[in-house]
Write a protein that holds these residues in place. Structure first.
Motif, PDB file in Angstrom:
ATOM      1  N   THR A   1      -0.373   3.135  -5.651  1.00 57.17           N
ATOM      2  CA  THR A   1       0.458   2.410  -4.685  1.00 57.17           C
ATOM      3  C   THR A   1       1.464   1.506  -5.393  1.00 57.17           C
ATOM      4  O   THR A   1       1.395   1.303  -6.611  1.00 57.17           O
ATOM      5  CB  THR A   1      -0.415   1.539  -3.769  1.00 57.17           C
TER       6      THR A   1
ATOM      7  N   GLY B   1       0.790  -1.234   0.000  1.00 51.76           N
ATOM      8  CA  GLY B   1       0.000   0.000   0.000  1.00 51.76           C
ATOM      9  C   GLY B   1       0.815   1.274   0.000  1.00 51.76           C
ATOM     10  O   GLY B   1       0.244   2.377   0.121  1.00 51.76           O
TER      11      GLY B   1
ATOM     12  N   CYS C   1      -0.236  -1.192  -7.253  1.00 52.53           N
ATOM     13  CA  CYS C   1      -0.696  -0.766  -8.582  1.00 52.53           C
ATOM     14  C   CYS C   1       0.427  -0.937  -9.601  1.00 52.53           C
ATOM     15  O   CYS C   1       0.227  -1.480 -10.701  1.00 52.53           O
ATOM     16  CB  CYS C   1      -1.132   0.696  -8.554  1.00 52.53           C
TER      17      CYS C   1
ATOM     18  N   TYR D   1      -7.071   1.639  -2.948  1.00 53.56           N
ATOM     19  CA  TYR D   1      -6.020   1.445  -3.945  1.00 53.56           C
ATOM     20  C   TYR D   1      -6.641   1.612  -5.333  1.00 53.56           C
ATOM     21  O   TYR D   1      -7.717   1.078  -5.606  1.00 53.56           O
ATOM     22  CB  TYR D   1      -5.452   0.029  -3.882  1.00 53.56           C
TER      23      TYR D   1
END
Length: 714
Positions: A382, A316, A385, A341
């Motif tokens: 994040t 995160g 991602c 997210y």
């Protein structure tokens, strides 16, 4: 079906799992919010998770044969400075008494910024110690605001009578109490007292929590004894926690690596348990997790704990940009900023989203990247991602999200900064990897890990967002643990009972070693193990004059080992896998029932090929393929128990060397069954024989042993 239940109390969520007691397969898992603010404290969340687990998995209370939980409560208490004031009741007399008075007085310990562990100190001459003066001294400590008592005397590890009387006297005042002999058997009064003070400071609240948890579990109809996770990867019963709650510190990370080793048979590796905000990093060497004396508030203690190092990088972690450049990843996370997210969001919610910069918490730098859509909804970009966008997260991983959403998020920032999206994603990944690699490189150096065969193993929900890219950067293999998102409660459910007894001894005799071995056996049984399952490993640390006995045992119904027995060819293949350049020869030189002695040979060329040298390495490998020992240029001898007892001293005398420092005793290891009797820390031949005689007591004289003798490690 009989099940084992493991519960891990985290800062945000409490996870619970049910494990089949016969197959060790996961049969149920649940997650509930951790109940910090409830009247019952975290005990409520433990019971809620337990009840939900049994209900959703259709498990009867009577089928729970093992129940244990790990907790962050002790760790959080130290991190937040939420501790009780400690009254130190010290004893001594004469010149030694003056030193004891000074060593037992502990300055305030800063645990968190502006939060201190405070203590009050009273010293009494031993000659004046009686029931009346003990009560007066405790009353003085009580008047000074002390909420818990520590008894401290120089040689209480040899004779704890007076420390025990101090604890008994404290009970008359309804004050919790501990003593230095309860937390350690080592000399060194200052460190022992400091450890006892730290232990005492969390005693009142931990006793309250343990009592509430035990009562709640009984009310839930669970008959199995409640066990608690320790910081060294074992478990102990609640009675032990009531006297030594400090042992529960860092039990979460310890549970994670314990669970990882159950599933992945790692010989040498780095284990990273990755959450949403931070990553806990620990080392596995020769199939064992590395243990060190814990430090709290910068102070060394006598508590054996997992050596875990925490880095503020995780799945995160948010991205920080300054002057259109990636300046940092983390330490703030989407969780802390209370944002979703981007990668776990529907792509439609990210269409036409623009980049805005925020401060996750008041006072933070206002340069963390957030995506804001046309409806004003915000989503964090994040590390998860980025990892999904780059393809490092597979569909089966817990961190797997929507790649289309991840792509929209990365491309939005790329457009904002004028960068190529893939290049930007790699820059973010590199910046995140820097922090972890700094810690990993230090641990590799600290534990002298060989990069050949080194593996990075990932646990925790965010593992796939961090570990594969990190391993690629380091040039080593990686794996994401099975059931990674619940690896900590799995480790709790499958943990063994463990106890460590240490004694300060400069020249231990056979009787000394026997005594400490027996003490460890009794301690591990007292902590909840069945006597018939107990094994004790004795270590002699000649550099620190410490004899250490490590006792492990199973609870009454855990008798099966987890893992598959490999063929010899499979075991050889495991050894070959540890090398980047394969050896020329891989031969089984010897074996016991459970251990294989494999020798590898390779011709090495030096000075542009003008010089050639053959390098032989001996590996001891168990039936599951874990390399338990690796030794360069060692000799291998097979002999019986009887021959070792009668002839081993003369064999040792023939192989000792002599240097500037005097006699140089080689490293000696004896293989018996599945045990490795490790004499590598012993620098005196008589002590080696004493240790060997103790470890081989009661074994049939005809039993075959394998002896490995090699040059002493630096």
């Amino acid at each position: 079906m009989k099940v084992r239940v493991g519960i891990d109390v985290g800062g945000t969520f409490t996870d619970a799992v049910a494990i089949d007691n016969d197959s060790y397969e996961l049969v149920g898992k649940v997650k509930v919010p951790t109940t910090h603010s409830a009247h019952e404290g975290v005990a409520l969340g433990i019971v809620q998770s337990l009840e939900k687990l049994l209900s959703e998995s259709n498990i009867n209370e009577s089928d729970v044969v093992f129940l244990a939980h790990g907790t962050t409560q002790a760790t959080n208490a130290f991190l937040e400075g939420d501790v009780s004031k400690v009254g130190i009741f010290a004893l001594g007399t004469g010149l030694e008494g003056k030193k004891a008075k000074a060593d037992s007085k502990i300055d305030d310990i800063e645990l968190a910024k502006g939060r201190y562990l405070q203590s009050s100190h009273q010293f009494l001459d031993t000659s004046k110690f009686n029931e009346e003066t003990a009560n007066e001294t405790i009353q003085n400590l009580l008047n000074d605001g002390s909420e818990v008592i520590v008894g401290s005397e120089s040689y209480s590890v040899d004779n704890p009578t007076r420390e025990k009387k101090i604890m008994d006297a404290a009970k008359q005042f309804d004050m919790p109490a501990t003593a230095t002999h309860e937390v350690s058997k080592l000399y060194g009064l200052k460190t022992r007292t400091k450890t006892a003070v730290l232990n005492a400071s969390i005693l009142p609240k931990m006793i309250q929590t343990v009592n509430m948890t035990e009562d709640s579990v009984k009310k839930a109809g669970i008959k199995s004894q409640l066990m608690i996770m320790r910081c060294d990867g074992g478990v102990m019963n609640v009675d032990e926690v009531r006297s030594r709650p400090i042992l529960t510190m860092l039990s979460g990370p310890a549970a994670g690596v314990a669970g990882a080793l159950m599933y992945e048979k790692v010989s040498n590796g780095i284990f990273l348990e990755v959450g949403g905000t931070s990553t806990d990093i620990s080392v596995i060497k020769n199939g064992k997790v590395m243990i060190e004396y814990a430090q709290i508030g910068g102070h060394k203690t006598y508590i054996n704990s997992l050596d875990v190092r925490t880095v503020g990088i995780a799945g995160g972690s948010m991205i920080k940009m300054d002057d259109q450049q990636v300046s940092e990843v983390g330490p703030r996370s989407a969780h802390i900023a209370d944002l979703a997210y981007a990668v776990y969001t529907d792509p439609d919610q990210l269409k036409n989203a623009k980049v805005v910069y925020v401060e996750p918490k008041p006072g933070d730098s206002k340069s963390y990247v957030v995506l804001e859509n046309e409806q004003g909804e915000r989503f964090a970009l994040t590390l998860a991602c980025v990892a999904n966008y780059l393809g490092y997260v597979d569909e089966g991983h817990y961190a797997y999200g929507n790649k289309a959403s991840a792509t929209l998020a990365v491309e939005a920032l790329a457009k904002e900064t004028g960068k190529d999206p893939k290049q930007l994603a790699l820059e973010i990944s590199d910046k995140a990897a820097e922090k972890n690699l700094t810690v990993i490189d230090k641990m590799i150096k600290d534990y002298d890990l060989d990069l050949d065969g080194l593996q990075m193993l990932g646990g925790g929900g965010g593992a796939a967002a961090v570990v594969p890219y990190l391993a690629e950067k380091k040039g080593v293999k990686s794996a994401i643990n099975k059931n990674a998102e619940v690896i900590s409660p799995i480790g709790v459910a499958l943990a063994m009972v463990r106890e460590v007894v240490e004694r300060s001894m400069s020249n231990p005799s056979e009787d000394d070693i026997l005594k400490i071995r027996k003490e460890a056996e009794e301690a591990v049984v007292r902590a909840g193990a069945e006597l018939s399952t107990v094994e004790v490993q004795v270590e002699v640390d000649a550099t620190q004059n410490i004899v250490r006995a490590i006792g492990t045992g199973a609870t009454d119904l855990r008798t099966k080992d987890l893992g598959k027995t490999l063929t010899l060819d499979e075991i050889k293949e495991k050894v070959i896998e540890t090398y980047q350049t394969k050896p020329d020869e891989v031969v089984e030189e010897d074996k016991t029932d459970n251990l294989h002695v494999i020798k590898t040979s390779k011709e090495e060329k030096k000075l542009w090929g003008l010089m050639k040298k053959r390098k032989d390495i001996v590996h001891v490998v168990d039936n599951e393929g874990v390399i338990k020992l690796k030794k360069n240029g060692a000799s291998i001898k097979s002999m019986s128990v009887e021959k070792i007892k009668n002839s081993f001293m003369s064999i040792l005398e023939d192989v000792v060397g002599y240097g500037d420092g005097g006699v140089q005793v080689p490293d000696v290891f004896i293989l018996q069954g599945k045990r490795i009797i490790d004499c590598s820390g012993v620098i005196d031949l008589n002590q080696i024989m004493a240790l060997v005689n103790v470890e081989l007591q009661g074994i049939d004289p005809e039993t075959k042993l394998v002896v490995i003798i090699g040059k002493r490690s630096a």
